[in-house]
Motif scaffolding. Structure first.
Motif, PDB file in Angstrom:
ATOM      1  N   GLN A 387       0.770  -1.245   0.056  1.00  0.00           N
ATOM      2  CA  GLN A 387      -0.047   0.050  -0.011  1.00  0.00           C
ATOM      3  C   GLN A 387       0.666   1.261  -0.070  1.00  0.00           C
ATOM      4  O   GLN A 387       1.803   1.514   0.752  1.00  0.00           O
ATOM      5  CB  GLN A 387      -0.932  -0.007   1.227  1.00  0.00           C
ATOM      6  CG  GLN A 387      -1.870  -1.321   1.151  1.00  0.00           C
ATOM      7  CD  GLN A 387      -2.555  -1.248   0.112  1.00  0.00           C
ATOM      8  OE1 GLN A 387      -3.239  -0.454  -0.618  1.00  0.00           O
ATOM      9  NE2 GLN A 387      -2.482  -2.780  -0.557  1.00  0.00           N
ATOM     10  N   GLY A 388       0.679   2.271  -1.094  1.00  0.00           N
ATOM     11  CA  GLY A 388       1.245   3.119  -1.083  1.00  0.00           C
ATOM     12  C   GLY A 388       0.363   4.598  -0.303  1.00  0.00           C
ATOM     13  O   GLY A 388      -0.291   4.642   0.417  1.00  0.00           O
ATOM     14  N   ARG A 389       0.834   5.896  -0.961  1.00  0.00           N
ATOM     15  CA  ARG A 389       0.159   6.879  -0.425  1.00  0.00           C
ATOM     16  C   ARG A 389      -1.164   7.110  -1.260  1.00  0.00           C
ATOM     17  O   ARG A 389      -1.409   6.766  -2.319  1.00  0.00           O
ATOM     18  CB  ARG A 389       0.843   8.158  -0.861  1.00  0.00           C
ATOM     19  CG  ARG A 389       2.208   8.389   0.041  1.00  0.00           C
ATOM     20  CD  ARG A 389       3.047   9.508  -0.342  1.00  0.00           C
ATOM     21  NE  ARG A 389       4.306   9.550   0.641  1.00  0.00           N
ATOM     22  CZ  ARG A 389       5.110  10.394   0.370  1.00  0.00           C
ATOM     23  NH1 ARG A 389       4.910  11.373  -0.472  1.00  0.00           N
ATOM     24  NH2 ARG A 389       6.187  10.520   0.940  1.00  0.00           N
ATOM     25  N   MET A 390      -2.267   8.026  -0.572  1.00  0.00           N
ATOM     26  CA  MET A 390      -3.608   8.271  -1.021  1.00  0.00           C
ATOM     27  C   MET A 390      -4.292   6.957  -1.791  1.00  0.00           C
ATOM     28  O   MET A 390      -4.955   7.131  -2.482  1.00  0.00           O
ATOM     29  CB  MET A 390      -3.267   9.184  -2.171  1.00  0.00           C
ATOM     30  CG  MET A 390      -2.637  10.448  -1.833  1.00  0.00           C
ATOM     31  SD  MET A 390      -2.285  11.721  -3.170  1.00  0.00           S
ATOM     32  CE  MET A 390      -3.836  12.218  -3.579  1.00  0.00           C
ATOM     33  N   GLY A 391      -4.153   5.849  -1.082  1.00  0.00           N
ATOM     34  CA  GLY A 391      -4.846   4.598  -1.257  1.00  0.00           C
ATOM     35  C   GLY A 391      -4.460   3.993  -2.613  1.00  0.00           C
ATOM     36  O   GLY A 391      -5.087   3.045  -2.974  1.00  0.00           O
ATOM     37  N   HIS A 393      -1.226   1.707  -4.942  1.00  0.00           N
ATOM     38  CA  HIS A 393      -0.837   0.724  -4.642  1.00  0.00           C
ATOM     39  C   HIS A 393       0.811   1.105  -4.669  1.00  0.00           C
ATOM     40  O   HIS A 393       1.137   2.018  -5.740  1.00  0.00           O
ATOM     41  CB  HIS A 393      -0.935  -0.640  -5.347  1.00  0.00           C
ATOM     42  CG  HIS A 393      -2.253  -1.292  -5.033  1.00  0.00           C
ATOM     43  ND1 HIS A 393      -3.309  -1.232  -6.062  1.00  0.00           N
ATOM     44  CD2 HIS A 393      -2.532  -2.018  -4.274  1.00  0.00           C
ATOM     45  CE1 HIS A 393      -4.292  -2.242  -5.467  1.00  0.00           C
ATOM     46  NE2 HIS A 393      -3.786  -2.670  -4.375  1.00  0.00           N
ATOM     47  N   ASP A 394       1.521   0.436  -3.898  1.00  0.00           N
ATOM     48  CA  ASP A 394       3.060   0.802  -4.260  1.00  0.00           C
ATOM     49  C   ASP A 394       3.887  -0.413  -5.238  1.00  0.00           C
ATOM     50  O   ASP A 394       4.251  -1.148  -4.849  1.00  0.00           O
ATOM     51  CB  ASP A 394       3.905   0.681  -2.704  1.00  0.00           C
ATOM     52  CG  ASP A 394       5.313   1.249  -2.758  1.00  0.00           C
ATOM     53  OD1 ASP A 394       5.891   1.500  -3.680  1.00  0.00           O
ATOM     54  OD2 ASP A 394       5.689   1.330  -1.618  1.00  0.00           O
TER      55      ASP A 394
END
Length: 531
Positions: A387-391, A393-394
């Motif tokens: 999980q990355g930023r602002m919902g 995916h990383d």
């Protein structure tokens, strides 16, 4: 035999030797930086069965795709029956007398057998004369080569073994003298495989030349006259089959000694992890696929399910994996009930600790247009580490995770950005295996784990399954390969017609007894499968 006159000497000499059916000289093919075939030369005698073996990604299928016109070689020459030919596409290959039966069949399932055979080989604008001719020809071919198939049967309703016969009939109808078979027994039952090899021997006896690509060394030893070994895009050696052995071929393929037997210590089962009670499944046509199935699976053991394909094993895996609803019954994981209603799905199963290596990697295990890194995260993409930023995916984390899996599982080529369809079948399988094993599930459902996989990868995948067992996980194994079931399993249950016929310990049974149980001809006194 033809006799030629020698007028100078006033005597007759025998004609020149029959030229080989196939001669390849200096064949090379690259896909970008990847050299799939490197200066390959190979000779195949007329009227012989010639095997080609090698690891996944060794270049076998690429070489045969060049011979059949799917790919054009970057360099090299092809000779058929002594004549140089320019094979630009499959039409040119067919005109040269070459037919190919692919690992994944090229059939139109809603069409009849007759329509599939004629398709692409129609004569004139009207279809009826072509169908009439094909019907007569099919009858003749069926009698000559043991290829009995109802010409009016719908292909999609035939078993896999009969669909393969249709593919062979298609090639023979087009007057193929050379037949290429790519992993022909990967989806066949033992009985179907035996029948296929009877067909191949009949074809050979009639003067046909057969090239057999297979990972199953026992088939190479039983069926072929000679065998060529490929490794990393190169042809390393061609030898008479009678001069080698499975262990020798495995070493030549991989470049090291390979364990043909599974190395494992006795299991030390723990608590019951998976419990199945009174499981019933009825399909949309009202046919009962599972009938009062009962069994338990403990932590730290491998439970093998043996059976001829189509006897309920697939439906059992689909219910356990969340792809199919059950009609009735209970499934518990660590004592907790599992939802068996139509609203359940594979994601819900994963949340309960159930991993799944599906039987059909293309339909259930991968998204073929996705890249390798996307497939290694498929189904687990909502894990916290992805999980990355602002919902969002990383993707960088997913790619790094994929690179680690590719290295640990020796996936070739080692490129996480390569589209899944560009990997060989065995490396596609390793992508699925890596994803599911690295998820560290409590229960791992394994369907046909080594279908289309080379001997080196088989050894590796088997060891990963055993390692997971030794880590205390519960493994449910479904395979049509009896030797795989016997060598991997700690217990074996046998299914026939949706019913568990009984249970055996691997050391207390053999292929004959299991085969009888698979045919419904021998039952355990405690049939019902409770364990």
């Amino acid at each position: 035999m033809r006799v030629a006159e020698n007028t100078e000497a006033g005597r007759s000499d025998s004609a020149a030797p029959t030229p080989p059916a196939i001669q390849l000289k200096g064949i090379s093919k690259s896909f970008g930086p990847v050299k799939a075939n490197k200066d390959i030369s190979m000779t195949v005698a007329k009227g012989s069965i010639h095997g080609i073996v090698g690891e996944n990604g060794a270049g076998k299928s690429t070489l045969m795709s060049i011979l059949y016109g799917f790919y054009k070689a970057d360099a090299g020459e092809v000779f058929i029956n002594g004549n140089k030919v320019n094979i630009t596409d499959s039409h040119a290959a067919i005109a040269a007398g070459i037919g190919m039966v692919h690992q994944h069949f090229m059939l139109v399932e809603p069409f009849t057998v007759l329509e599939n055979v004629v398709m692409g080989a129609e004569e004139g604008r009207l279809l009826r004369p072509s169908l009439a001719k094909a019907r007569a020809t099919l009858k003749q071919l069926a009698e000559e080569f043991e290829l009995d198939v109802d010409p009016d049967a719908i292909v999609g309703e035939l078993s896999v073994g009969f669909q393969q016969r249709v593919e062979i009939l298609k090639a023979l109808y087009r007057q193929a003298d050379i037949l290429i078979l790519d992993e022909p027994t990967g989806v066949l039952t033992p009985a179907e495989a035996d029948h296929l090899f009877r067909i191949l021997r009949n074809l050979k006896d009639q003067g046909k030349t057969i090239i057999l690509i297979t990972h199953k060394l026992r088939e190479i030893m039983d069926a072929t006259d000679s065998v060529s070994v490929m490794r990393r895009g190169e042809m390393t050696e061609t030898i008479p089959t009678s001069t080698t052995s499975p262990a020798d071929l495995a070493e030549k393929m991989v470049g090291r000694r390979v364990l043909l037997e599974v190395a494992k210590t006795p299991a030390t089962p723990g608590d019951v992890v998976l419990e199945v009670k009174g499981l019933n499944v009825t399909d949309s046509q009202g046919v009962k696929k599972l009938k009062d199935v009962n069994f338990t699976l403990r932590a730290g053991e491998i439970l093998g399910i043996a059976g001829v394909a189509g006897n309920g094993q697939s439906e059992l895996l689909e219910v356990l994996g969340g792809f199919r609803a059950a009609t009735s019954g209970e499934i518990r994981v660590n004592g907790a009930l599992i939802d068996l209603s139509p609203k359940a799905n594979a994601g819900m199963r994963r949340s309960k600790g159930i991993g799944h290596i599906p039987e059909d990697r293309h339909r259930r295990g991968m998204v073929m247009p996705f890249m390798a890194w996307e497939n290694t995260a498929l189904g687990y993409h909502n894990k916290a580490e992805f999980q990355g930023r602002m919902g969002l995916h990383d993707q960088a984390a997913m790619r790094e995770d994929a690179r680690k899996k590719i290295e640990r599982f020796d996936i070739r080529p080692p490129n996480e950005n390569l589209i899944a369809s560009n990997f060989s079948g065995g490396n596609q399988q390793k992508i699925v295996v890596a994803r599911e094993i690295e998820a560290n599930p409590e229960v791992l459902l394994v369907g046909q784990p080594t279908r289309g996989v080379d001997i080196g990868a088989i050894e590796f995948i088997h060891q990963q399954i055993v390692n997971l067992r030794d880590a205390g996980k519960a493994i449910l194994l479904v395979s049509v390969e009896l030797d795989e079931i016997q060598s991997l399993s700690d217990r074996i249950i046998v299914m026939f017609d949706g019913v568990i016929q009984g249970e055996r310990l691997p050391d207390d049974t053999d292929e004959r007894e299991l085969g009888l149980m698979m045919a419904g001809a021998a039952k355990n006194p405690e049939a019902g499968g409770k364990s």
